[in-house]
Motif scaffolding. Sequence first.
Motif, PDB file in Angstrom:
ATOM      1  N   TYR A  32       0.819  -1.219   0.000  1.00 40.19           N
ATOM      2  CA  TYR A  32       0.000   0.000   0.000  1.00 40.19           C
ATOM      3  C   TYR A  32       0.855   1.273   0.000  1.00 40.19           C
ATOM      4  O   TYR A  32       0.331   2.364   0.154  1.00 40.19           O
ATOM      5  CB  TYR A  32      -0.914   0.000   1.227  1.00 40.19           C
ATOM      6  CG  TYR A  32      -1.623  -1.317   1.433  1.00 40.19           C
ATOM      7  CD1 TYR A  32      -2.714  -1.654   0.656  1.00 40.19           C
ATOM      8  CD2 TYR A  32      -1.168  -2.227   2.386  1.00 40.19           C
ATOM      9  CE1 TYR A  32      -3.357  -2.879   0.824  1.00 40.19           C
ATOM     10  CE2 TYR A  32      -1.800  -3.445   2.566  1.00 40.19           C
ATOM     11  CZ  TYR A  32      -2.891  -3.775   1.785  1.00 40.19           C
ATOM     12  OH  TYR A  32      -3.524  -4.981   1.947  1.00 40.19           O
ATOM     13  N   LEU A  47      -8.439   0.428   4.309  1.00 44.63           N
ATOM     14  CA  LEU A  47      -7.111   0.594   4.896  1.00 44.63           C
ATOM     15  C   LEU A  47      -7.125   1.548   6.087  1.00 44.63           C
ATOM     16  O   LEU A  47      -6.456   1.313   7.098  1.00 44.63           O
ATOM     17  CB  LEU A  47      -6.149   1.096   3.812  1.00 44.63           C
ATOM     18  CG  LEU A  47      -4.669   1.186   4.166  1.00 44.63           C
ATOM     19  CD1 LEU A  47      -4.107  -0.185   4.495  1.00 44.63           C
ATOM     20  CD2 LEU A  47      -3.895   1.816   3.010  1.00 44.63           C
ATOM     21  N   HIS A  62      -7.847   1.054  -2.436  1.00 42.01           N
ATOM     22  CA  HIS A  62      -6.863   1.517  -1.451  1.00 42.01           C
ATOM     23  C   HIS A  62      -6.450   2.970  -1.694  1.00 42.01           C
ATOM     24  O   HIS A  62      -6.271   3.738  -0.733  1.00 42.01           O
ATOM     25  CB  HIS A  62      -5.630   0.612  -1.480  1.00 42.01           C
ATOM     26  CG  HIS A  62      -5.941  -0.832  -1.271  1.00 42.01           C
ATOM     27  ND1 HIS A  62      -6.778  -1.271  -0.278  1.00 42.01           N
ATOM     28  CD2 HIS A  62      -5.525  -1.946  -1.947  1.00 42.01           C
ATOM     29  CE1 HIS A  62      -6.870  -2.595  -0.323  1.00 42.01           C
ATOM     30  NE2 HIS A  62      -6.123  -3.031  -1.327  1.00 42.01           N
TER      31      HIS A  62
END
Length: 370
Positions: free
Chosen positions: A194, A234, A262
């Motif tokens: 991420y 997230l 994300h």
Amino acid sequence: MNNTTRINNSPSRQPKPRLKRRRNAVIRSDRTLPRTRRRPSKNLFDGFRRKLLFTSIEITALFIAAACATIVLLGHAANRFSGAGFFANMLPFTAGILILILITSIFLIGWWKLRQWLRLHSEYWILALSVALALQTMWFVTHDQFTMAYGHFRTLVGGKEEAGRVTIAHQVYAAYRRQDSAQLQKMLDRSRDYREAIEDASRIFRIDVHLLHGLAATESSFIPRTSSDGGRGLFQITRVPEAAINQARRYLGVEKIALDNHKHNAFVAAATFKHYLAEMNDDLFLGLLAYNIGPANGGLRFIMQQYGATDFTTIQPYLQTLPRDYPIRVLSYSLAFRLWHQEGKLLAYEEGSNAIRIQRIGIPGLHGGL
């Protein structure tokens, strides 16, 4: 009469006009000389520029050395004589300042005399000596002794606000120290997937990237999911200000936000945190606390007004049912990410001089270390 006339007209009586012309010629030539002297030569101009450059470098180097020396001396004095006693604390500290002024005056006089002596040999010696002094001072800045003195100096100048910041910062360092290093390393490894989305959000909203990593670590431990309280993705997004949603939509260039994406999730989180940080007048601890509380109970601003609290320290006792340690956890994770990215590993806080080293690296989002 004829003889007289002949004598007056003789060639031997006619030198005056020629002398007059010569005198005039000399005068004219003298008048032309100042015109040539008024034109500055190229060498003179280059010499002036070089002298100005050398003097500027010398003054800058002396200023750097003097500033660092002042910070160290006042920082140590503030730590040594801290307290409210007049004879035991205030008077010795005042005497120390007077001694510092005296030492500075003696140094400047000595430097001026040394400068005059060095000019007899070469002007480059003055430049070399001043630059060497500045480099030596900057080298000392990287050492732990300066870090400690600088921390005391910040407390001296910052007063109550800085003292509160230092107290909370040490709570962050203590939280980092208590973390399980093996579990923390696993979470750091999970964050790689991420990293690009968080870095994009950090760049767009101008938020420290490690601070955003700390937010994600606190909210989801980098295991995106939909929680029982409605948090999604997230950053576990729940209810956020409409202005934050609109900002994220505009920067992403989309009509609808997908919180399971994300990148969308990171952009909404960054916009929301930026919103609450501005609401709390850029106070990092209050901004994080407001982000976590959200609009519940009227929001953090309403809670602070209700109890008359003015900062993070004074609001903590009133947050009995709210996670008042949330900013500490976020910043401890943020510190771990900064150490991991800068040092390539996690540093054990209690080993060797790591404590001072970590404090010098500083907590993300705060202005420098302690």
